[in-house]
Structures are given as C-alpha cells and as structure tokens.
Design a protein around this motif. Structure first.
Motif, PDB file in Angstrom:
ATOM      1  N   SER A 121      10.450  14.304  75.596  1.00 17.28           N
ATOM      2  CA  SER A 121      11.790  15.086  75.792  1.00 17.28           C
ATOM      3  C   SER A 121      12.409  15.419  74.660  1.00 17.28           C
ATOM      4  O   SER A 121      12.168  14.906  73.438  1.00 17.28           O
ATOM      5  N   SER A 122      12.703  16.753  74.693  1.00 18.24           N
ATOM      6  CA  SER A 122      13.399  17.399  73.496  1.00 18.24           C
ATOM      7  C   SER A 122      14.439  18.631  74.030  1.00 18.24           C
ATOM      8  O   SER A 122      14.430  18.396  75.158  1.00 18.24           O
ATOM      9  N   GLY A 125      13.365  20.548  77.087  1.00 15.71           N
ATOM     10  CA  GLY A 125      13.270  19.890  78.496  1.00 15.71           C
ATOM     11  C   GLY A 125      12.024  18.750  78.140  1.00 15.71           C
ATOM     12  O   GLY A 125      11.720  18.216  77.267  1.00 15.71           O
ATOM     13  N   LEU A 126      11.700  18.305  79.453  1.00 11.04           N
ATOM     14  CA  LEU A 126      10.380  17.425  79.532  1.00 11.04           C
ATOM     15  C   LEU A 126       8.862  18.010  79.534  1.00 11.04           C
ATOM     16  O   LEU A 126       8.750  19.129  80.127  1.00 11.04           O
TER      17      LEU A 126
END
Length: 287
Positions: A121-122, A125-126
């Motif tokens: 997760s960043s 997004g995923l």
C-alpha cells in the motif's frame, strides 16, 4: 535462495536465507520460519501488509503449508538501507503433518519450494507482490527445530511400560532417537538388542525358536496364543538381524514399524517384560 518483495519492479526487501526454529506449543509442534535479508531503502513510503509464506514439496509442488501469516501486522519501508531484515512466520503443526514432512525428507535435507505473497500500500494505491524460490533446510537445523518443538515425544498411541529394574523407556527412546536423526538401520539393530534383552530376562530363547519352527510346520494349527506371540517375536528378531547386518537399507516408515512392534511385544507380559505392576509412565510411539 533468492526471494523478494517488489513494488513496481523495485526491490523493497530481498531475502537470501530461510532459518527454522522450534517452539513448544500447547497442542502440536510450534515452528518459526524466518526469512533473513536486506532492504536497499525506498524514496517513498510503502506499507507491506498481508504477508504470507507458503511451503510446497519441491518436486511436485504439493501443499505442505500453503499459507503462514507474517507474525507482525505490517512492515513499512524506510529511506535508509537495512542489512538485517528479519520476517518471522509462526505456525503450529499437528504430529501427523510433521510425519508427512518427514516422509518427504527421509534422512536428508528438507528441500522446499517457498512462496512469498504480500500486499503493498502506497500513495499510488495497492499492488501485490509474489515470488517463488527453491530452498534447502539443512538436516541438522531441521532436526534441532523438531527437537525444540517437542516432536521427538510424538504420541499417536500409548503403550503402558512395565515396571522393571532396566530402563525400558531409555532403550526405546534410543531407538527412536536413531530414527529422528536418520539412522534407520541403527534403530532396527537397537530393536534387536531389546528383543535379545527380553530373551535373557525371560530365559525363553529356545522356546521362541521352537515356536517359530512350529509356526512353519504342519502343527501350526495346534499352537497356543503364547507360542504364536513367541514366534512373532522371533520373526521380528530375524528381521532386525538380517536387515541390520545385510546390505539392505530401511526407510523411516519401516524403522518406525519395527519399533512399534517391538514396543508392543515389550508391553505384553506373556512374551515381553516380566512384571508385577504397570508403571505410571507410558512410552509414546507412532504407527
């Protein structure tokens, strides 16, 4: 071994070693699989979540442990490199599961196919990360982990041991120890020593030989139950003798079978240890 967690092709963590340790569990055998490696550092924050380790048979990809969750909730990347990354995966296996793994391993190293799945997760997004690698757990490390987990005291059935001046449990435990360290022929020979000790204790060596001859003759239908058990004990001794001194090798399951039969005969008062009472302890064995 090369196993990593990557974000859009960039390495977040790279592992080059898998260690295994054993831990006592309330029911079953506790094992901790630890991935060890390093991380180069990341310019952006990435949360590594939902991490799972999978273990498979290296030759045909059969499930061994399909999914072991990461012992922590998540791991965050850092700007700085870290050469001491450790990811621990804890699992409790039943004795039957350990026996199945031992059937695969036999007396050598434990060869596994390992998968590592993670959800990243960043700010973008995923993303999912997945990698697979071949791993060899050295025999000595695996045996040490099994011992620490309590597997060497595996119980699938219990046989009450007779009270005796001789340490019967010690004799049987020695045979079991040979099996757990991969010395199957030595385990079989130890069982022969136990049977010879029984013969000396009871003084019925000639009766056992006579019963065995009778079992292979025309009068076998006239044999008593004790004669049949004596014949069984004599045949088991011959299996141990011929196998132990010949060129034939024993598998783990064969050695366990010999030990199981030896334990059963030791506990039978008519052909085993002479007793007046049953001890409080029990020896534990597997079929």
């Amino acid at each position: 071994m090369r196993l990593s967690i990557r974000d859009n092709g960039r390495y977040l963590v790279e592992f080059d070693r898998l260690d295994v340790q054993g831990r006592k569990a309330v029911s079953g055998c506790g094992l901790v699989f630890s991935l060890k490696g390093s991380s180069p550092g990341s310019e952006r924050n990435v949360d590594i979540i939902d991490i799972h380790l999978g273990l498979y048979h290296s030759e045909d990809s059969r499930f061994i442990i399909p999914s072991i969750p990461f012992s922590e909730s998540l791991r965050q990347t850092s700007l700085y490199s870290n050469g001491n990354e450790n990811f621990h995966f804890e699992v409790v296996l039943t004795f039957e599961q350990i026996n199945a793994i031992e059937k695969i391993r036999q007396d050598g190293d434990l060869k596994l196919a390992v998968t590592l799945k993670a959800l990243l997760s960043s700010s973008s997004g995923l993303e999912r990360s997945y990698e697979r690698s071949e791993v060899v757990v050295p025999r000595e490390q695996w045996l040490k982990a099994l011992k620490s987990s309590g597997f060497c005291r595996t119980v699938l059935y219990e046989i009450p041991l007779p009270a005796s001046d001789v340490d019967i449990e010690g004799l049987l435990t020695k045979a079991r120890g040979f099996i757990e360290t991969g010395h199957y022929k030595d385990a079989v020979m130890q069982c022969r020593h136990i049977i010879e000790w029984l013969e000396e204790l009871r003084g019925d060596k000639s009766e056992a030989a006579a019963a065995n001859r009778k079992a292979h003759g025309d009068s076998r239908k006239e044999m008593t139950s004790i004669e049949r058990l004596l014949s069984l004990r004599e045949q088991l001794k011959n299996v141990c003798q011929l196998g132990g001194h010949g060129r034939e090798a024993f598998t783990r399951s064969q050695a366990l079978s010999v030990l199981g039969m030896t334990m059963a005969l030791v506990s039978e008062p008519t052909v085993g240890a002479l007793v007046n009472a049953v001890s409080e302890g029990t020896e534990r064995g597997e079929a």
